[in-house]
Scaffold this motif. Structure first.
Motif, PDB file in Angstrom:
ATOM      1  N   CYS A  30       0.861  -1.178   0.000  1.00 47.10           N
ATOM      2  CA  CYS A  30       0.000   0.000   0.000  1.00 47.10           C
ATOM      3  C   CYS A  30       0.898   1.229   0.000  1.00 47.10           C
ATOM      4  CB  CYS A  30      -0.919   0.030   1.227  1.00 47.10           C
ATOM      5  SG  CYS A  30      -2.095   1.412   1.132  1.00 47.10           S
ATOM      6  N   LEU A  32      -0.312   4.201   0.950  1.00 50.02           N
ATOM      7  CA  LEU A  32      -0.792   5.105   1.999  1.00 50.02           C
ATOM      8  C   LEU A  32      -0.354   4.560   3.358  1.00 50.02           C
ATOM      9  CD1 LEU A  32      -4.452   6.009   0.926  1.00 50.02           C
ATOM     10  CD2 LEU A  32      -2.311   7.097   0.267  1.00 50.02           C
ATOM     11  N   ARG A  33      -0.486   5.380   4.378  1.00 48.40           N
ATOM     12  CA  ARG A  33      -0.187   4.955   5.754  1.00 48.40           C
ATOM     13  C   ARG A  33      -1.233   5.576   6.679  1.00 48.40           C
ATOM     14  NH1 ARG A  33       2.220   1.837   3.369  1.00 48.40           N
ATOM     15  NH2 ARG A  33       4.411   1.194   3.505  1.00 48.40           N
ATOM     16  N   CYS A  34      -2.454   5.124   6.552  1.00 48.32           N
ATOM     17  CA  CYS A  34      -3.530   5.671   7.389  1.00 48.32           C
ATOM     18  C   CYS A  34      -3.201   5.455   8.866  1.00 48.32           C
ATOM     19  CB  CYS A  34      -4.851   4.994   7.046  1.00 48.32           C
ATOM     20  SG  CYS A  34      -5.304   5.189   5.310  1.00 48.32           S
ATOM     21  N   TRP A  36      -4.896   4.827  11.389  1.00 52.42           N
ATOM     22  CA  TRP A  36      -5.612   3.758  12.079  1.00 52.42           C
ATOM     23  C   TRP A  36      -5.574   2.444  11.313  1.00 52.42           C
ATOM     24  CZ3 TRP A  36      -8.402   3.235   7.923  1.00 52.42           C
ATOM     25  CH2 TRP A  36      -8.849   4.372   7.246  1.00 52.42           C
ATOM     26  N   CYS A  37      -4.692   2.312  10.350  1.00 56.55           N
ATOM     27  CA  CYS A  37      -4.672   1.115   9.499  1.00 56.55           C
ATOM     28  C   CYS A  37      -4.603  -0.155  10.340  1.00 56.55           C
ATOM     29  CB  CYS A  37      -3.472   1.157   8.554  1.00 56.55           C
ATOM     30  SG  CYS A  37      -3.385  -0.303   7.490  1.00 56.55           S
ATOM     31  N   THR A  39      -4.296  -3.249   8.858  1.00 53.51           N
ATOM     32  CA  THR A  39      -3.639  -4.328   8.109  1.00 53.51           C
ATOM     33  C   THR A  39      -2.211  -3.938   7.691  1.00 53.51           C
ATOM     34  OG1 THR A  39      -4.694  -3.507   6.078  1.00 53.51           O
ATOM     35  CG2 THR A  39      -5.747  -5.394   7.196  1.00 53.51           C
ATOM     36  N   PHE A  43       1.591  -4.464   4.166  1.00 51.82           N
ATOM     37  CA  PHE A  43       2.462  -3.510   3.472  1.00 51.82           C
ATOM     38  C   PHE A  43       3.616  -4.233   2.772  1.00 51.82           C
ATOM     39  CE2 PHE A  43       1.505   0.121   6.737  1.00 51.82           C
ATOM     40  CZ  PHE A  43       0.220   0.242   6.206  1.00 51.82           C
ATOM     41  N   GLY A  70      -6.782  -5.278   0.339  1.00 55.22           N
ATOM     42  CA  GLY A  70      -5.344  -5.094   0.509  1.00 55.22           C
ATOM     43  C   GLY A  70      -5.031  -4.747   1.941  1.00 55.22           C
ATOM     44  N   GLY A  71      -3.952  -3.993   2.091  1.00 49.59           N
ATOM     45  CA  GLY A  71      -3.195  -3.231   1.121  1.00 49.59           C
ATOM     46  C   GLY A  71      -4.086  -2.452   0.138  1.00 49.59           C
ATOM     47  N   GLY A  98      -8.571   2.101  -1.509  1.00 49.56           N
ATOM     48  CA  GLY A  98      -8.353   3.241  -0.629  1.00 49.56           C
ATOM     49  C   GLY A  98      -8.868   4.566  -1.158  1.00 49.56           C
ATOM     50  N   LYS A 117     -10.772   9.192   2.424  1.00 47.25           N
ATOM     51  CA  LYS A 117      -9.965   9.334   3.633  1.00 47.25           C
ATOM     52  C   LYS A 117     -10.274  10.663   4.323  1.00 47.25           C
ATOM     53  CE  LYS A 117      -7.749   5.480   2.819  1.00 47.25           C
ATOM     54  NZ  LYS A 117      -8.163   4.255   3.519  1.00 47.25           N
TER      55      LYS A 117
HETATM   56  S1  SF4 Z   1      -4.188  -0.705   3.668  1.00 51.04           S
HETATM   57 FE1  SF4 Z   1      -5.982   0.672   3.621  1.00 51.04          FE
HETATM   58  S2  SF4 Z   1      -6.132   1.463   5.711  1.00 51.04           S
HETATM   59 FE2  SF4 Z   1      -4.064   0.587   5.491  1.00 51.04          FE
HETATM   60  S3  SF4 Z   1      -2.761   2.308   4.888  1.00 51.04           S
HETATM   61 FE3  SF4 Z   1      -3.460   1.314   2.990  1.00 51.04          FE
HETATM   62  S4  SF4 Z   1      -5.328   2.450   2.415  1.00 51.04           S
HETATM   63 FE4  SF4 Z   1      -4.902   2.941   4.544  1.00 51.04          FE
END
Ligand code: SF4
Length: 213
Positions: A30, A32-34, A36-37, A39, A43, A70-71, A98, A117
């Motif tokens: 992924c 992104l790095r949300c 509250w992720c 999963t 990565f 995902g991811g 995402g 987001k």
């Molecule tokens: S897997 Fe989903 S929640 Fe996690 S960082 Fe990537 S987009 Fe955000």
């Protein structure tokens, strides 16, 4: 080849399909790095599998519902033939994405569950807003809400894009153990919003940290 984090058979946990038996294909990586992720293991962890191997394993459960997640599944080019193959086998295919990558190449028959987001994710500047103009009537939009600021952002997005009229469902999901679902529900009721408050069902069934279920 695809890089696959896990393939498993479980109960679908988020969306209007929640509660239904489902095969989940989790693709790795992924961008992104949300904040509250839940999963982050997706990565980097994963195994290389051919398209045929992924399809064979997904079909081995004899389940008519398959979700690709995902991811961020749209980072891998072979996700497109994967969706085509699963559709051709007669399955209902869900795609969780995402929301920062253009969804216009996703086959029309796929049910897209597209994130927007909110600021609390730390990634709201990555939203690909044009995606919200490409939704089909069977698609769904998910906004994960951490606090009142996120809620107001979600409410504005709902109204600006008239999401309740353009897609199947708008999912307002509180960040697990951060925002009390009662508080989010009260806000939604006070504002009479045409949305669906959504809890992550799989976390209540299997526990918040369970993997592969
Ligand atoms: S897997 Fe989903 S929640 Fe996690 S960082 Fe990537 S987009 Fe955000």
């Amino acid at each position: 080849m695809l890089t696959v984090n896990e393939i498993f058979y479980s109960i679908q946990g988020e969306s209007t399909y929640a509660g239904r038996p489902c095969v989940l294909v989790r693709l790795s990586a992924c961008d992104l790095r949300c904040s509250w992720c839940d999963t982050p293991y997706a990565f980097y962890e994963g195994r290389k599998m051919s398209l045929d191997e992924v399809v064979k394993e997904a079909e081995s459960y004899s389940c008519p519902l398959v979700e690709i997640t995902g991811g961020e599944p749209l980072l891998q080019e072979e996700v497109y033939p994967l969706m085509d193959r699963l559709l051709a086998s007669g399955r209902t295919v869900l795609l969780e994405t995402g929301g920062h990558i253009d969804i216009s190449r996703v086959p029309a028959a796929v049910v897209k569950i597209v994130d927007v987001k909110c600021p609390g994710s730390g990634e709201s500047d990555r939203n690909h807003w044009e995606n919200l103009e490409r939704l089909q009537s069977h698609d769904q939009v998910k906004l994960v809400i951490r606090d009142r600021i996120d809620y107001e952002f979600a409410r504005t997005t709902l109204s600006r894009y008239r999401l309740d009229r353009t897609c199947e469902a708008v999912l307002f999901s509180p960040v697990h153990v951060v925002l009390d679902p009662k508080i989010l529900s009260e806000w939604v009721l006070q504002d009479r919003l045409p949305v669906r408050v959504q809890l992550q069902l799989h976390k209540y069934i299997w526990g918040p940290d369970a993997r592969g279920v």
